[in-house]
Write a protein that holds these residues in place. Sequence first.
Motif, short mmCIF file in Angstrom:
data_model
loop_
_atom_site.label_atom_id
_atom_site.label_comp_id
_atom_site.label_asym_id
_atom_site.label_seq_id
_atom_site.Cartn_x
_atom_site.Cartn_y
_atom_site.Cartn_z
N ILE A 2 0.82 -1.21 0.00
CA ILE A 2 0.00 0.00 0.00
C ILE A 2 0.86 1.26 0.00
O ILE A 2 0.36 2.35 0.20
N GLY A 3 2.15 1.09 -0.23
CA GLY A 3 2.99 2.25 -0.52
C GLY A 3 3.98 2.68 0.54
O GLY A 3 4.72 3.63 0.34
N TYR A 4 4.03 2.00 1.70
CA TYR A 4 4.97 2.43 2.73
C TYR A 4 6.35 1.86 2.49
O TYR A 4 6.50 0.67 2.24
N LEU A 13 -5.92 8.62 1.56
CA LEU A 13 -7.26 8.04 1.43
C LEU A 13 -8.09 8.26 2.69
O LEU A 13 -9.28 8.54 2.61
N ALA A 14 -7.43 8.12 3.85
CA ALA A 14 -8.15 8.33 5.12
C ALA A 14 -8.67 9.76 5.16
O ALA A 14 -9.83 10.01 5.55
N SER A 46 0.61 5.46 10.25
CA SER A 46 -0.11 6.12 11.33
C SER A 46 -0.86 5.10 12.17
O SER A 46 -1.06 3.95 11.77
N GLU A 56 5.40 13.00 2.82
CA GLU A 56 5.19 12.87 4.28
C GLU A 56 3.93 12.02 4.50
O GLU A 56 3.75 11.45 5.56
N TYR A 57 3.03 12.05 3.52
CA TYR A 57 1.83 11.21 3.56
C TYR A 57 1.95 10.14 2.49
O TYR A 57 2.42 10.41 1.39
N TYR A 58 1.47 8.95 2.81
CA TYR A 58 1.43 7.88 1.83
C TYR A 58 -0.02 7.71 1.34
O TYR A 58 -0.92 8.33 1.90
N ILE A 59 -0.21 6.85 0.34
CA ILE A 59 -1.56 6.70 -0.24
C ILE A 59 -2.63 6.44 0.83
O ILE A 59 -3.66 7.10 0.84
N PRO A 60 -2.41 5.50 1.77
CA PRO A 60 -3.47 5.25 2.76
C PRO A 60 -3.78 6.48 3.61
O PRO A 60 -4.95 6.71 3.94
N ASP A 61 -2.76 7.29 3.96
CA ASP A 61 -3.01 8.50 4.75
C ASP A 61 -3.91 9.45 3.97
O ASP A 61 -4.86 10.04 4.50
N VAL A 65 -12.90 3.57 0.59
CA VAL A 65 -11.80 3.27 -0.33
C VAL A 65 -10.52 2.90 0.41
O VAL A 65 -9.74 2.07 -0.07
N LEU A 66 -10.30 3.50 1.58
CA LEU A 66 -9.11 3.13 2.36
C LEU A 66 -9.17 1.65 2.74
O LEU A 66 -8.23 0.88 2.52
N ARG A 81 -3.99 4.98 12.75
CA ARG A 81 -5.22 4.55 12.08
C ARG A 81 -4.93 3.42 11.09
O ARG A 81 -5.62 2.41 11.07
N ILE A 82 -3.88 3.61 10.27
CA ILE A 82 -3.55 2.60 9.26
C ILE A 82 -3.07 1.31 9.95
O ILE A 82 -3.45 0.21 9.56
N VAL A 116 -6.69 -1.42 1.48
CA VAL A 116 -5.93 -2.28 2.41
C VAL A 116 -6.31 -3.75 2.19
O VAL A 116 -5.45 -4.62 2.07
N TYR A 176 9.31 4.60 6.99
CA TYR A 176 8.19 5.37 7.50
C TYR A 176 7.18 4.46 8.19
O TYR A 176 6.62 3.57 7.57
#
Lengths: 223, 232
Positions: A19-21, B79-80, A28, B72-77, A112-113, A30-31, A117, A25
């Motif tokens: 998912i891109g991390y 999207l949230a 968060s 600093e933000y990735y796709i899921p951030d 969509v999030l 939440r993720i 995932v 990094y």
Amino acid sequence: MLAVSSQINIDRQQILSHIGYGDEYEPSARITSLVNDYIENYHDLIAPSYSYTFRDIEWIKGNRISIGDSIILRSKVIARLLERCEIIAVFALTIGNHLEDMVTHLAENSLVLQATVLDAIGSGAAEKLASHIEDKIKRIANAGELMTSRRFSPGYCDWEVSQQKMVFDALNGDAAGIHLTESLLMMPRKSVSGIIGIGLPNKDIENYNPCPTCKKKECPGRR
Amino acid sequence: MPEDIIDLIRESVIQGRVTKDDEGLDEDMVGQPGMSELIEEALISGVDAQDIINQGLTAAMKIVGKRFEAEEYYIPDMLASAEAVGVAMEILEPELTRSGVKPKGKIIIATVKGDLHDIGKNIVSILLRGAGYIVKDLGNDIETKDIVKAVKKEKPEFLGLSALLTSTMVNMEDTIKALTESGLRDKVKIVIGGAPVSEEYAESIGADGYGADGFQAVAVVEALNSGTTGNK
């Protein structure tokens, strides 16, 4: 053949990278909680099944490889590999429709999030199942004192996606419940098909890798 | 104070929190009001819906966009955050209709025939919703004739086409040709996206714009909407 879904254990890092991390990094809170939640529960959403068969390599001319029953694979990269092999294993596998239906349902409800995932978890599970089948084929080959190559799928290197049909033909109608669409994509979507070369230990096929000399430096499949 | 609640709404977008039960970008946020609670509260307190959008949602998404660009933000951030905006827009929509505020425009979006990939399209959809557009998502593997039919029926200002495969991206060109043949081409701006396509490809098939990622797609639509760009 059905596989046991609890044997398909995906790892968290692989999903985060899907998912891109990157490594540097940390996602968060939440993720993290979402990914952890899905990893804990995805087994109920997958129904892994697979099929594989072994075929003789009849002849190789240029980029064409005949594996019997008028099935001709076309790829220079695959031909170079199979020149060193005695037989090939052809396989197809899927995690089924259920997870995908859930992804569609989530996306249709603007989640969509969550959909992204869960879709990554589906891809991770299909990849793990592919590794599981790869190991199975390797064990069979090793028992006969033969070695196996890496796995290759239509769409890799110069092997066109349209060649998917040849892989399915080679499976003699038993493709683990997967069918091909008109545009030759696999349904269910979370499926993998491909071949593995099998040959004598002195041919060094397990190390055959076309990537280092390939010009496509940005290729996501680079190994 | 209205400014305080708008600050909180902005922060809720940045944190990507939909309800009080959600974690945020930072830890230990469960229990604090999320987007849906904040919007309800703002409307009860009489805060103007348009102010919520402009000073709260749009301003926050600009910050999110910058952070995404700066990695600093990735796709899921992202999207949230977009999801939080989408929820806010859903609650605000009846209020906007009541007060006569028109949406920025209508967009039909689809993955073209033969292609089953829709995650990218879904991301663009939610970002466009968050930017104040009405989005009608047709889904994936959509027949050219059905896209033409939808454009005829819905009369959108924009059409977004997505494809992930080189074998299916050609159906974008077919769609544009079919719209031309139906006399609809001049009535809709077409923006394309997806891994195999590029700005050059968009130009070559007669599309009006190309978005390399979700935020760019929104930027291209915004620019076309204000008449400042487009390759046609």
